[in-house]
Design a protein around this motif. Structure first.
Motif, PDB file in Angstrom:
ATOM      1  N   LYS A  14       0.956  -0.856   0.323  1.00 54.40           N
ATOM      2  CA  LYS A  14       0.216  -0.116   0.041  1.00 54.40           C
ATOM      3  C   LYS A  14       0.911   0.852  -0.067  1.00 54.40           C
ATOM      4  N   MET A  15       1.404   1.270  -0.802  1.00 51.44           N
ATOM      5  CA  MET A  15       2.268   2.525  -0.758  1.00 51.44           C
ATOM      6  C   MET A  15       2.055   3.699  -1.712  1.00 51.44           C
ATOM      7  N   ASP A  16       1.542   4.509  -1.061  1.00 53.90           N
ATOM      8  CA  ASP A  16       0.327   5.670  -1.520  1.00 53.90           C
ATOM      9  C   ASP A  16       1.808   6.702  -2.141  1.00 53.90           C
ATOM     10  N   LEU A  17       1.819   6.371  -4.107  1.00 56.78           N
ATOM     11  CA  LEU A  17       2.996   7.159  -4.460  1.00 56.78           C
ATOM     12  C   LEU A  17       2.271   8.186  -5.506  1.00 56.78           C
ATOM     13  N   GLU A  18       0.651   7.935  -5.464  1.00 56.18           N
ATOM     14  CA  GLU A  18      -0.357   8.745  -5.758  1.00 56.18           C
ATOM     15  C   GLU A  18      -0.430  10.432  -4.988  1.00 56.18           C
ATOM     16  N   GLY A  19       0.255  10.194  -4.120  1.00 55.32           N
ATOM     17  CA  GLY A  19      -0.278  11.308  -2.734  1.00 55.32           C
ATOM     18  C   GLY A  19       1.543  11.746  -2.702  1.00 55.32           C
ATOM     19  N   ILE A  20       2.600  10.506  -2.823  1.00 58.77           N
ATOM     20  CA  ILE A  20       3.917  11.376  -3.042  1.00 58.77           C
ATOM     21  C   ILE A  20       4.035  12.131  -3.852  1.00 58.77           C
ATOM     22  N   ALA A  21       3.652  11.627  -4.871  1.00 54.48           N
ATOM     23  CA  ALA A  21       4.330  11.998  -6.593  1.00 54.48           C
ATOM     24  C   ALA A  21       3.765  13.925  -6.420  1.00 54.48           C
ATOM     25  N   PRO A  22       2.526  14.028  -5.646  1.00 52.63           N
ATOM     26  CA  PRO A  22       2.342  15.494  -5.960  1.00 52.63           C
ATOM     27  C   PRO A  22       3.538  16.722  -5.331  1.00 52.63           C
ATOM     28  N   LYS A  23       3.833  16.340  -4.023  1.00 53.64           N
ATOM     29  CA  LYS A  23       4.872  17.038  -3.210  1.00 53.64           C
ATOM     30  C   LYS A  23       6.282  16.850  -3.932  1.00 53.64           C
ATOM     31  N   LEU A  24       6.751  16.358  -4.271  1.00 52.50           N
ATOM     32  CA  LEU A  24       8.146  15.820  -5.064  1.00 52.50           C
ATOM     33  C   LEU A  24       8.425  16.361  -5.951  1.00 52.50           C
ATOM     34  N   GLU A  25       6.913  16.973  -6.814  1.00 48.59           N
ATOM     35  CA  GLU A  25       6.760  17.380  -8.449  1.00 48.59           C
ATOM     36  C   GLU A  25       6.352  18.474  -8.746  1.00 48.59           C
ATOM     37  N   LYS A  26       6.504  19.398  -7.019  1.00 47.86           N
ATOM     38  CA  LYS A  26       6.411  20.367  -6.402  1.00 47.86           C
ATOM     39  C   LYS A  26       7.733  20.798  -5.750  1.00 47.86           C
ATOM     40  N   GLN A  27       8.746  19.685  -5.719  1.00 48.73           N
ATOM     41  CA  GLN A  27       9.933  20.402  -4.962  1.00 48.73           C
ATOM     42  C   GLN A  27      10.375  19.908  -5.904  1.00 48.73           C
ATOM     43  N   LEU A  28      10.778  19.112  -6.832  1.00 50.96           N
ATOM     44  CA  LEU A  28      11.560  19.411  -7.799  1.00 50.96           C
ATOM     45  C   LEU A  28      11.549  19.762  -9.125  1.00 50.96           C
ATOM     46  N   GLY A  29      10.157  20.024  -9.249  1.00 55.06           N
ATOM     47  CA  GLY A  29       9.564  21.348 -10.599  1.00 55.06           C
ATOM     48  C   GLY A  29      10.030  20.519 -11.143  1.00 55.06           C
ATOM     49  N   ILE A  30       9.300  18.890 -11.626  1.00 54.38           N
ATOM     50  CA  ILE A  30       9.626  17.948 -12.970  1.00 54.38           C
ATOM     51  C   ILE A  30       8.011  17.254 -12.759  1.00 54.38           C
ATOM     52  N   PRO A  31       7.507  17.745 -14.040  1.00 56.39           N
ATOM     53  CA  PRO A  31       6.021  16.959 -13.969  1.00 56.39           C
ATOM     54  C   PRO A  31       6.589  15.290 -13.063  1.00 56.39           C
ATOM     55  N   ILE A  32       5.612  14.648 -12.858  1.00 56.01           N
ATOM     56  CA  ILE A  32       5.280  13.756 -12.136  1.00 56.01           C
ATOM     57  C   ILE A  32       3.666  12.521 -12.482  1.00 56.01           C
ATOM     58  N   VAL A  33       4.236  11.608 -13.120  1.00 58.70           N
ATOM     59  CA  VAL A  33       2.647  10.876 -13.694  1.00 58.70           C
ATOM     60  C   VAL A  33       3.002   9.492 -12.832  1.00 58.70           C
ATOM     61  N   VAL A  34       1.879   9.231 -12.114  1.00 60.10           N
ATOM     62  CA  VAL A  34       2.069   7.724 -11.129  1.00 60.10           C
ATOM     63  C   VAL A  34       0.722   6.982 -12.191  1.00 60.10           C
TER      64      VAL A  34
END
Length: 461
Positions: free
Chosen positions: A111-131
């Protein structure tokens, strides 16, 4: 009026006996040229990725493995920090336009929350992350691409096209475009219909160009493809945009395009074989109130060029065990080639999305005076082997796991995965598709006249 024979659908209790869906990375990373795919899972998935796509470590492909270890599975490590470290390294080394995370069976189980982690890292790294979830628990082989494209539809820009009564009247208007002043393929200036048509499905650039050309021959211009070669070139979606699929395994993408992006789906057979390609183009033309021109003659020319293969296939029987969800389209094409299809096994069947393909299958069986094949969803392989033992087909299209056991039982086989990676779409590539089908039959040798080295023949189509 004679009624068409209704297909019989059955569902057995077998699991998804298919190739792993994360293998979609092998062709998607080549299609989306500025992407980077990060598969999140255990070491086993890494071994698979290393061997299945057939890319050596020296090639530096644009995909990698985020390997889950004991600390990740037992929740001793912070998933977000670990993924942040890996994605930061990917950004510094490759600088992709988009990072696509592919979830596996492991991420589903823990139950790894990839959809929850992706928006945070996307904002932090400045690169779109699609899950995209591509685990083998829920999806069959090619449905990995389906989940990836469904996720990417949310990243497509909004179409600014607004339908008004006046625009509906103007839909039939055409504009003159001189596409090739010095070497016009059509012999005159083309009338291209002003329309919003997006095709979805990952095909090699050469095949996509062929389908674009076929559409332009009917005065329809394709406004975009999903996926596009560059992330920044994703097509605009929204009301007033027509979408049409090129592969039968993209039902989730089709549903997302209709429900989430309010696009209008053109329900058509799929452009596999001359008959399917013609029906696909005719459906697109009908959506824009255009009368197709020259399709019947073009299809006849292609069938004439395939006569050497048809001599081999006519009267032969075939059995599809089910693997890549291309089975219905291939069965319809091969029935049109004169074969008898005993059974079509398929891991998953969306009857709404494949309604036009099923109708064309019925009409093809009636036209060729062939029995309607039995369609078995989620087939049980043990039962299938028993049925093959009774039916003794000339050829079985099967996954790699069952090929050798069937060959030992004197049943010729062809790996279904080969049809996934081969170029089989459109008029021009029908010959390549039949080359794959007839190769096991030609191995039997000299008893079949005129069946050697057919692939070396060139035909002007």
């Amino acid at each position: 009026m004679k009624t068409l024979e209704i297909p019989t659908f059955e569902c057995e209790t077998g699991n998804y006996h298919t190739f792993c869906p994360i293998s979609c990375v092998a062709w998607l990373y080549q299609k989306i040229e500025d992407s980077f795919f990060l598969v999140v899972g255990t070491k086993t998935r890494g071994y698979f990725l290393q061997s299945a796509p057939g890319v050596t470590i020296f090639a530096e492909p644009r995909y990698a493995m985020a390997e889950s270890e004991e600390g990740d599975i037992s929740a001793q490590l912070n998933d977000q920090k670990e993924l942040e470290r890996i994605c930061l390294r990917v950004k510094n080394d490759r600088n992709p336009s988009v990072i696509i995370w592919i979830g596996t069976c492991t991420t589903e189980i823990i139950k790894m929350d990839l959809e929850g982690i992706a928006p945070k890292l996307e904002k932090q790294l400045g690169i779109p992350i699609v899950v995209a979830r591509a685990n083998g628990l829920d999806y069959a082989f090619t449905q990995g691409e389906d989940t990836a494209l469904a996720a990417m539809t949310h990243r497509c820009p909004e179409s600014n096209h607004r339908i008004t009564d006046q625009e509906e009247v103007n839909t039939a208007k055409v504009i003159l475009v001189d596409t090739a002043p010095n070497n016009n393929l059509f012999g005159q200036k083309n009338k291209l219909t002003k329309c919003n048509l997006v095709l979805f499905g990952s095909l090699p650039s050469s095949v996509a160009s062929q389908l674009n050309l076929e559409s332009r021959r009917q005065s329809v211009s394709v406004s975009g493809w999903l996926p596009s070669q560059k992330y920044a070139d994703l097509p605009a979606l929204g009301k007033g945009v027509y979408v049409c699929g090129v592969n039968p395994f993209l039902s989730r993408t089709a549903t997302t395009l209709m429900r989430r992006r309010r696009c209008q789906l053109i329900g058509a057979p799929f452009p596999i074989g001359p008959d399917g390609t013609r029906a696909w183009i005719e459906k697109i033309c009908s959506a824009f109130d255009l009368k197709p021109e020259g399709l019947e003659e073009r299809e006849s020319r292609i069938w004439k060029s395939l006569s050497d293969y048809l001599e081999i296939l006519t009267g032969k029987s075939i059995f599809f065990m089910g693997d890549n969800l291309l089975e219905i389209s291939l069965a319809r094409f091969l029935i049109r080639c004169g074969m008898v299809v005993y059974e079509v096994g398929i891991p998953y069947m969306d009857r709404r999305y494949q309604a036009a393909e099923l109708l064309l299958l019925q009409r093809t069986c009636e036209k060729m005076k062939k029995p309607m094949p039995r369609i078995v969803e989620k087939p049980d392989n043990y039962s299938q082997v028993q049925r093959m033992h009774e039916l003794q087909p000339d050829l079985a299209i099967t996954g790699m796991a069952h090929a050798n056991p069937l060959e030992a039982r004197n049943i010729d086989t062809k790996w279904s995965v080969e049809f996934t990676f081969a170029q089989i779409h459109g008029f021009v590539n029908a010959r390549d598709a039949l080359e794959l089908v007839t190769r096991p039959l030609r191995r039997k040798g000299d008893s079949i006249p005129g069946c050697r080295n057919l692939s070396k023949q060139t035909v002007n189509v």
